[in-house]
Design a protein around this motif. Structure first.
Motif, PDB file in Angstrom:
ATOM      1  N   VAL A 259      -6.373  -9.945 -39.189  1.00 22.59           N
ATOM      2  CA  VAL A 259      -6.360 -11.390 -38.937  1.00 22.59           C
ATOM      3  C   VAL A 259      -6.631 -11.699 -37.472  1.00 22.59           C
ATOM      4  CG1 VAL A 259      -4.757 -11.758 -40.845  1.00 22.59           C
ATOM      5  CG2 VAL A 259      -3.858 -11.463 -38.532  1.00 22.59           C
ATOM      6  N   GLU A 260      -6.685 -10.682 -36.644  1.00 21.11           N
ATOM      7  CA  GLU A 260      -6.952 -10.882 -35.223  1.00 21.11           C
ATOM      8  C   GLU A 260      -8.443 -11.018 -34.925  1.00 21.11           C
ATOM      9  OE1 GLU A 260      -5.079  -7.665 -33.211  1.00 21.11           O
ATOM     10  OE2 GLU A 260      -3.072  -8.185 -33.873  1.00 21.11           O
ATOM     11  N   ILE A 261      -9.276 -10.737 -35.918  1.00 23.73           N
ATOM     12  CA  ILE A 261     -10.722 -10.876 -35.753  1.00 23.73           C
ATOM     13  C   ILE A 261     -11.113 -12.328 -36.016  1.00 23.73           C
ATOM     14  CG2 ILE A 261     -12.963 -10.264 -36.765  1.00 23.73           C
ATOM     15  CD1 ILE A 261     -11.867  -7.509 -37.355  1.00 23.73           C
ATOM     16  N   PRO A 262     -11.969 -12.918 -35.175  1.00 25.18           N
ATOM     17  CA  PRO A 262     -12.458 -14.275 -35.473  1.00 25.18           C
ATOM     18  C   PRO A 262     -13.498 -14.217 -36.593  1.00 25.18           C
ATOM     19  CG  PRO A 262     -13.484 -13.441 -33.473  1.00 25.18           C
ATOM     20  CD  PRO A 262     -12.471 -12.406 -33.886  1.00 25.18           C
ATOM     21  N   TYR A 263     -13.332 -15.055 -37.591  1.00 24.22           N
ATOM     22  CA  TYR A 263     -14.250 -15.077 -38.732  1.00 24.22           C
ATOM     23  C   TYR A 263     -14.940 -16.431 -38.858  1.00 24.22           C
ATOM     24  CZ  TYR A 263     -11.872 -10.843 -40.484  1.00 24.22           C
ATOM     25  OH  TYR A 263     -11.351  -9.581 -40.632  1.00 24.22           O
ATOM     26  N   ILE A 264     -16.114 -16.401 -39.477  1.00 22.55           N
ATOM     27  CA  ILE A 264     -16.819 -17.612 -39.896  1.00 22.55           C
ATOM     28  C   ILE A 264     -16.821 -17.632 -41.424  1.00 22.55           C
ATOM     29  CG2 ILE A 264     -19.052 -18.798 -39.997  1.00 22.55           C
ATOM     30  CD1 ILE A 264     -19.712 -17.656 -37.288  1.00 22.55           C
ATOM     31  N   CYS A 265     -16.550 -18.797 -42.010  1.00 21.50           N
ATOM     32  CA  CYS A 265     -16.590 -18.949 -43.461  1.00 21.50           C
ATOM     33  C   CYS A 265     -17.959 -19.466 -43.896  1.00 21.50           C
ATOM     34  CB  CYS A 265     -15.520 -19.925 -43.944  1.00 21.50           C
ATOM     35  SG  CYS A 265     -13.889 -19.194 -44.119  1.00 21.50           S
ATOM     36  N   VAL A 266     -18.477 -18.870 -44.964  1.00 16.55           N
ATOM     37  CA  VAL A 266     -19.700 -19.353 -45.596  1.00 16.55           C
ATOM     38  C   VAL A 266     -19.397 -19.542 -47.075  1.00 16.55           C
ATOM     39  CG1 VAL A 266     -22.135 -18.909 -46.090  1.00 16.55           C
ATOM     40  CG2 VAL A 266     -21.130 -18.067 -43.951  1.00 16.55           C
TER      41      VAL A 266
ATOM     42  N   PHE B 132     -18.453 -18.903 -54.360  1.00 17.18           N
ATOM     43  CA  PHE B 132     -18.127 -17.659 -53.676  1.00 17.18           C
ATOM     44  C   PHE B 132     -17.910 -17.957 -52.194  1.00 17.18           C
ATOM     45  CE2 PHE B 132     -20.967 -17.021 -57.195  1.00 17.18           C
ATOM     46  CZ  PHE B 132     -20.406 -15.976 -57.910  1.00 17.18           C
ATOM     47  N   ILE B 133     -17.175 -17.059 -51.548  1.00 18.78           N
ATOM     48  CA  ILE B 133     -16.940 -17.245 -50.115  1.00 18.78           C
ATOM     49  C   ILE B 133     -17.245 -15.949 -49.370  1.00 18.78           C
ATOM     50  CG2 ILE B 133     -14.475 -16.676 -50.310  1.00 18.78           C
ATOM     51  CD1 ILE B 133     -13.973 -18.727 -48.062  1.00 18.78           C
ATOM     52  N   LEU B 134     -18.001 -16.077 -48.298  1.00 20.10           N
ATOM     53  CA  LEU B 134     -18.291 -14.965 -47.394  1.00 20.10           C
ATOM     54  C   LEU B 134     -17.436 -15.153 -46.153  1.00 20.10           C
ATOM     55  CD1 LEU B 134     -19.970 -12.577 -46.227  1.00 20.10           C
ATOM     56  CD2 LEU B 134     -21.667 -14.279 -45.505  1.00 20.10           C
ATOM     57  N   ILE B 135     -16.602 -14.155 -45.859  1.00 17.45           N
ATOM     58  CA  ILE B 135     -15.791 -14.155 -44.640  1.00 17.45           C
ATOM     59  C   ILE B 135     -16.507 -13.238 -43.657  1.00 17.45           C
ATOM     60  CG2 ILE B 135     -13.479 -13.855 -43.688  1.00 17.45           C
ATOM     61  CD1 ILE B 135     -13.511 -15.800 -46.004  1.00 17.45           C
ATOM     62  N   LYS B 136     -17.184 -13.838 -42.700  1.00 21.19           N
ATOM     63  CA  LYS B 136     -18.070 -13.100 -41.796  1.00 21.19           C
ATOM     64  C   LYS B 136     -17.409 -12.849 -40.449  1.00 21.19           C
ATOM     65  CE  LYS B 136     -21.927 -11.430 -40.140  1.00 21.19           C
ATOM     66  NZ  LYS B 136     -22.348 -10.078 -40.528  1.00 21.19           N
ATOM     67  N   ASN B 137     -17.394 -11.588 -40.030  1.00 25.66           N
ATOM     68  CA  ASN B 137     -16.868 -11.216 -38.723  1.00 25.66           C
ATOM     69  C   ASN B 137     -17.720 -11.875 -37.641  1.00 25.66           C
ATOM     70  OD1 ASN B 137     -16.247  -9.948 -36.271  1.00 25.66           O
ATOM     71  ND2 ASN B 137     -15.835  -7.989 -37.231  1.00 25.66           N
ATOM     72  N   ALA B 138     -17.123 -12.837 -36.925  1.00 19.83           N
ATOM     73  CA  ALA B 138     -17.869 -13.573 -35.900  1.00 19.83           C
ATOM     74  C   ALA B 138     -17.909 -12.824 -34.573  1.00 19.83           C
ATOM     75  CB  ALA B 138     -17.244 -14.953 -35.692  1.00 19.83           C
ATOM     76  N   LYS B 139     -16.979 -11.911 -34.383  1.00 18.76           N
ATOM     77  CA  LYS B 139     -16.924 -11.164 -33.121  1.00 18.76           C
ATOM     78  C   LYS B 139     -18.171 -10.319 -32.942  1.00 18.76           C
ATOM     79  CE  LYS B 139     -13.958  -7.984 -30.521  1.00 18.76           C
ATOM     80  NZ  LYS B 139     -12.707  -7.178 -30.556  1.00 18.76           N
TER      81      LYS B 139
END
Length: 386
Positions: free
Chosen positions: A160-167, A211-218
Motif C-alpha cells: 500500500v506504500e506504492i502510489p497507484y493509478i486506477c484505470v 474491470f479495474i487495473l491498479i497500475k504502479n505509478a511509481k
C-alpha cells in the motif's frame, strides 16, 4: 496443511475427460471407499472394497473374476491410487480384463492427476483473485489504513506504500450476455500476455462487464507509454472480438491513498461511456461539472435556454457547428454548405427566439452548457436498456 478431498464435481470432470479416450467403464472412488463418479451411473454411491485396499497400500490392484466374487462392490479390472502432494486422495478404476486394460493404467493415472493439479491451481488462483478483489474494494472505501491492513496487503503481495493509478474498464452494456461472459477471460488473458506491465500491477473483476487495473505509478515514468498500451488494448478488442470498451483513467496518485484515483477514474469512465472511448480525468473540464448536475436540474436548464429552438434541428445544428468552428462565420457556413448571409440570418433567428445572443460571451456560455447537457441527456436515454 489442509488435505485435499476429491469432491464429486471434480470426479465427474475426471470421468468426462478420460472417457473420451477410452471405451472401458470407469469409476472414481473417494476417501471413504464410496464411488463418487462413474460411466455407469447406477454404481455411484455404492461401496467399493477394492478401492479401500488401494488407498491403504498406495499400489494399484488387479481384480480378477475370483476377486470380484470375493470383494464387495467390485468388477474385474484395475484400480489405481490417485496421488496429490504425495498423498492418496482417491482411486480410479478401469473395468475389464486386467491384461487388456493394463497398457492404459499408467496413462489413466497421469491424466487423472494432471486434471486434479490443474483444477487445484485454478481454484487457488480464484481464491487469490477473490482475496485481491475484497482487499482493493476495502482500500477504495476507507480513508486511512492501519498496520493490520498493511500486513494483509503484504500477504496478498500488495504494497500500500506504492502510489497507484486506477484505470476502469467497462464492456459496452449493449453487448449480449454471452459476450459479457466471454469478455472476462479475454480481458484477463490480454493483461497477462499482451499488456506491458509491472509485476506490481493488478487487474481484477469489478462487476458485470467491468474491470479495474491498479497500475504502479511509481514505475510509470512515461504517461504516454500507458496511453499507448491502453489504446492498443481498446483497439485490439474492437478489431478481434467486436467488443467495445469504455476506459476511464484516474490522475492522482499518492502512497496509501486509493479512493482519490479511483473516484477520478470512475468520473472519467462515466464520460468515456458516452462514445466508448478512453478518457483521462486530467483532460476533463466541463464534463466533470455537468456529470454532477441532477437530471431534473439539467432538464430545467435545457428548457429555459433551448425550448424555443429544441424542435428545430436546423437551428440546433447551426449553433452547434458555429461553436465547433470557433465562431468562424466562413468555416461554419462552409461546413453547413450554406451562404454566409444565411448563417447570419439563422443566428439572428436564434437570438430572437431565445432572447439570448449566441455571439456574446454570456450567450456562448449558456448555449454551450445547454447543448452539452442536451447531448448528455440524449446519451443517457440511448444507454437505458429499458
Amino acid at each position: 496443511m489442509i488435505r485435499l478431498q476429491l469432491l464429486p464435481e471434480l470426479a465427474k470432470k475426471i470421468i468426462h475427460e478420460v472417457e473420451s479416450v477410452m471405451t472401458e467403464q470407469l469409476i472414481v472412488v473417494g476417501g471413504q471407499g464410496i464411488i463418487i463418479a462413474s460411466t455407469d451411473k447406477n454404481r455411484i454411491g455404492s461401496f467399493h472394497e477394492g478401492a479401500t485396499i488401494v488407498m491403504k497400500s498406495g499400489h494399484k490392484l488387479y481384480i480378477s473374476d475370483e476377486d470380484a466374487k470375493r470383494l464387495k462392490g467390485v468388477k474385474p479390472g484395475i484400480n489405481l491410487p490417485i496421488y496429490y502432494n504425495k498423498k492418496v486422495i482417491g482411486v480410479i478404476g478401469i473395468t475389464g480384463t486386467p491384461s487388456v486394460v493394463e497398457p492404459y493404467a499408467e496413462l489413466l493415472r497421469r491424466m487423472t492427476e494432471l486434471i486434479i493439479r490443474e483444477a487445484q491451481q485454478k481454484e487457488k488462483e480464484e481464491w487469490e483473485t477473490r482475496g485481491l478483489e475484497a482487499f482493493f474494494y476495502e482500500w477504495i472505501h476507507i480513508q486511512d489504513v492501519d498496520q493490520e491492513f498493511i500486513d494483509r496487503g503484504q500477504i496478498l503481495g500488495v504494497s500500500v506504500e506504492i502510489p497507484y493509478i486506477c484505470v476502469l474498464f467497462q464492456v459496452d452494456v449493449h453487448h449480449r450476455d454471452e459476450v459479457l461472459r466471454e469478455a472476462q477471460p479475454l480481458m484477463t488473458d490480454f493483461f497477462q500476455r499482451s499488456f506491458e506491465r509491472d509485476p506490481t500491477d493488478f487487474f481484477i473483476r469489478w462487476g458485470n462487464g467491468q474491470f479495474i487495473l491498479i497500475k504502479n505509478a511509481k514505475n510509470n515514468n512515461s504517461p504516454t507509454k500507458l496511453s499507448r498500451e491502453l489504446a492498443k488494448w481498446h483497439q485490439y478488442f474492437k478489431k478481434h472480438y467486436g467488443i467495445n470498451l469504455a476506459v476511464g483513467v484516474g490522475k492522482t496518485f499518492e502512497p496509501f491513498k486509493m479512493n482519490h484515483t479511483y473516484n477520478e477514474a470512475k468520473k472519467a469512465l462515466k464520460v468515456a461511456q458516452k462514445h466508448l472511448e478512453i478518457v483521462y480525468y486530467e483532460n476533463l473540464l466541463l464534463d466533470i461539472v455537468l456529470e454532477e448536475i441532477s437530471a431534473k436540474t439539467r432538464q430545467e436548464f435545457i428548457d429555459r435556454i433551448l425550448s424555443e429552438i429544441q424542435s428545430d434541428q436546423e437551428l440546433l445544428e447551426t449553433i452547434h457547428i458555429y461553436y465547433k468552428h470557433q465562431l468562424s462565420i466562413k468555416d461554419s457556413a462552409d461546413a453547413l454548405h450554406i451562404h454566409i448571409n444565411t448563417l447570419h440570418y439563422r443566428l439572428n433567428q436564434i437570438k430572437e427566439l431565445t432572447g439570448i445572443n449566441p455571439k456574446c460571451p454570456e450567450g456562448i456560455t449558456l448555449f454551450l452548457i445547454a447543448l452539452s447537457l442536451l447531448k448528455l441527456d440524449n446519451h443517457s436515454i440511448n444507454q437505458d436498456p429499458n
